[in-house]
Design a protein around this motif. Structure first.
Motif, PDB file in Angstrom:
ATOM      1  N   LEU A  89     -26.487  44.936  51.530  1.00  0.00           N
ATOM      2  CA  LEU A  89     -26.973  43.600  51.358  1.00  0.00           C
ATOM      3  C   LEU A  89     -26.110  42.684  52.299  1.00  0.00           C
ATOM      4  N   ASP A  90     -24.920  42.808  52.194  1.00  0.00           N
ATOM      5  CA  ASP A  90     -23.975  41.894  53.232  1.00  0.00           C
ATOM      6  C   ASP A  90     -24.082  42.169  54.581  1.00  0.00           C
ATOM      7  N   ALA A  91     -24.323  43.512  54.981  1.00  0.00           N
ATOM      8  CA  ALA A  91     -24.428  43.831  56.367  1.00  0.00           C
ATOM      9  C   ALA A  91     -25.768  43.176  56.848  1.00  0.00           C
ATOM     10  N   ILE A  92     -26.868  43.300  55.846  1.00  0.00           N
ATOM     11  CA  ILE A  92     -28.078  43.086  56.517  1.00  0.00           C
ATOM     12  C   ILE A  92     -28.098  41.241  56.480  1.00  0.00           C
ATOM     13  N   THR A  93     -27.364  40.750  55.619  1.00  0.00           N
ATOM     14  CA  THR A  93     -27.306  39.292  55.670  1.00  0.00           C
ATOM     15  C   THR A  93     -26.539  38.972  56.759  1.00  0.00           C
ATOM     16  N   ALA A  94     -25.452  39.456  57.125  1.00  0.00           N
ATOM     17  CA  ALA A  94     -24.650  39.135  58.516  1.00  0.00           C
ATOM     18  C   ALA A  94     -25.628  39.282  59.621  1.00  0.00           C
ATOM     19  N   TRP A  95     -26.304  40.389  59.839  1.00  0.00           N
ATOM     20  CA  TRP A  95     -27.218  40.688  61.047  1.00  0.00           C
ATOM     21  C   TRP A  95     -28.381  39.463  61.145  1.00  0.00           C
ATOM     22  N   ASN A  96     -28.778  39.198  59.813  1.00  0.00           N
ATOM     23  CA  ASN A  96     -29.900  38.037  59.758  1.00  0.00           C
ATOM     24  C   ASN A  96     -29.136  36.846  60.495  1.00  0.00           C
ATOM     25  N   THR A 189     -34.008  49.249  58.022  1.00  0.00           N
ATOM     26  CA  THR A 189     -33.873  48.075  56.953  1.00  0.00           C
ATOM     27  C   THR A 189     -34.171  46.997  57.730  1.00  0.00           C
ATOM     28  N   TYR A 190     -34.058  45.821  56.866  1.00  0.00           N
ATOM     29  CA  TYR A 190     -34.180  44.569  57.503  1.00  0.00           C
ATOM     30  C   TYR A 190     -33.211  44.150  58.689  1.00  0.00           C
TER      31      TYR A 190
END
Length: 246
Positions: A89-96, A189-190
């Motif tokens: 989740l942290d990595a996905i949030t960072a990419w977002n 993933t997102y």
């Protein structure tokens, strides 16, 4: 029936639609009319939030505001493989976050070019306006674009400055992929969704995925970035063909 309100050429709207479609969530899509629907939009968001689209309206539940929140909502109510595995989740949030910054720069590049093109303005009119009337109503589209520019405080996107601002994010994506199909080891993933959409300056996705007029497509395309990152463009197009259900 859920209704997604958005702008068809918006990267933010595209991220929301991709997540909803991936999770097979049924919804009706409605094009937002800036300026004309502004008062309505203000009533849909929480106090203190900046009114903007995409917005997922699903009474009696509170509306989901913004592509990230809509994607999380799609995950909660839909089906299919998860886009937000808890371990990443942290990595996905960072990419977002990176994607949001790049999309802001892309809007700064495209909007002044839209304002300068009567052909783009004609293409941006609602679908119900017949082709022969579009040149007549193009000034109305220009007025709405000016409202959007003012609302989002869009500055004039000098092509060289935009390239300098965006290239580091694209280089970061290239390094993170390292020739792989997906950003994370869990598969699609997102993170892939939000990274793919931020590549709009390499040219918008094919019409079969995101239809738009040829003049509109041209104003979003940055030739300098397109020449520098053909591998990312190929990655994005392959990802769309494999995962973009509509």
């Amino acid at each position: 029936m859920r209704t997604l309100v958005g702008l068809s050429t918006s990267g933010w709207t595209e991220k929301a639609r991709w997540a909803l479609d991936h999770h097979r969530v049924a919804y009706r899509y409605q094009d937002y009319l800036p300026l004309l629907q502004e008062r309505w939009l203000r009533k849909q968001v929480a106090p203190g939030e900046k009114p903007s689209v995409p917005l997922l309206v699903e009474p009696p539940h509170p509306a989901a505001h913004g592509s990230f929140a809509i994607a999380k909502r799609a995950e909660a109510v839909g089906q299919g493989s998860p886009l937000f595995p808890a371990a990443h989740l942290d990595a996905i949030t960072a990419w977002n976050s990176t994607s949001e910054e790049v999309l802001d720069a892309a809007r700064a590049y495209a909007m002044p070019r839209m304002l300068a093109s009567s052909r783009v303005q004609a293409e941006m009119l609602p679908r119900f306006v017949p082709g022969w009337l579009r040149p007549v109503f193009a000034p109305s589209a220009r007025m709405i674009m000016r409202f959007v520019v003012k609302k989002h405080q869009v500055t004039d996107g000098n092509p060289e400055a935009i390239e300098a601002a965006v290239a580091p994010a694209y280089e970061k994506l290239r390094a993170a992929l390292g020739g792989r199909t997906y950003l994370l080891d869990t598969g699609f993933t997102y993170a892939d969704v939000t990274a793919a959409v931020m590549l709009v300056l390499l040219g918008p996705p094919a019409d079969r995925h995101q239809p738009m007029g040829p003049n509109t497509r041209e104003v979003w395309t940055h030739p300098g970035l397109t020449a520098r990152f053909p591998d990312l463009l190929a990655w994005r197009d392959a990802l769309y063909d494999k995962h973009r259900r509509t």
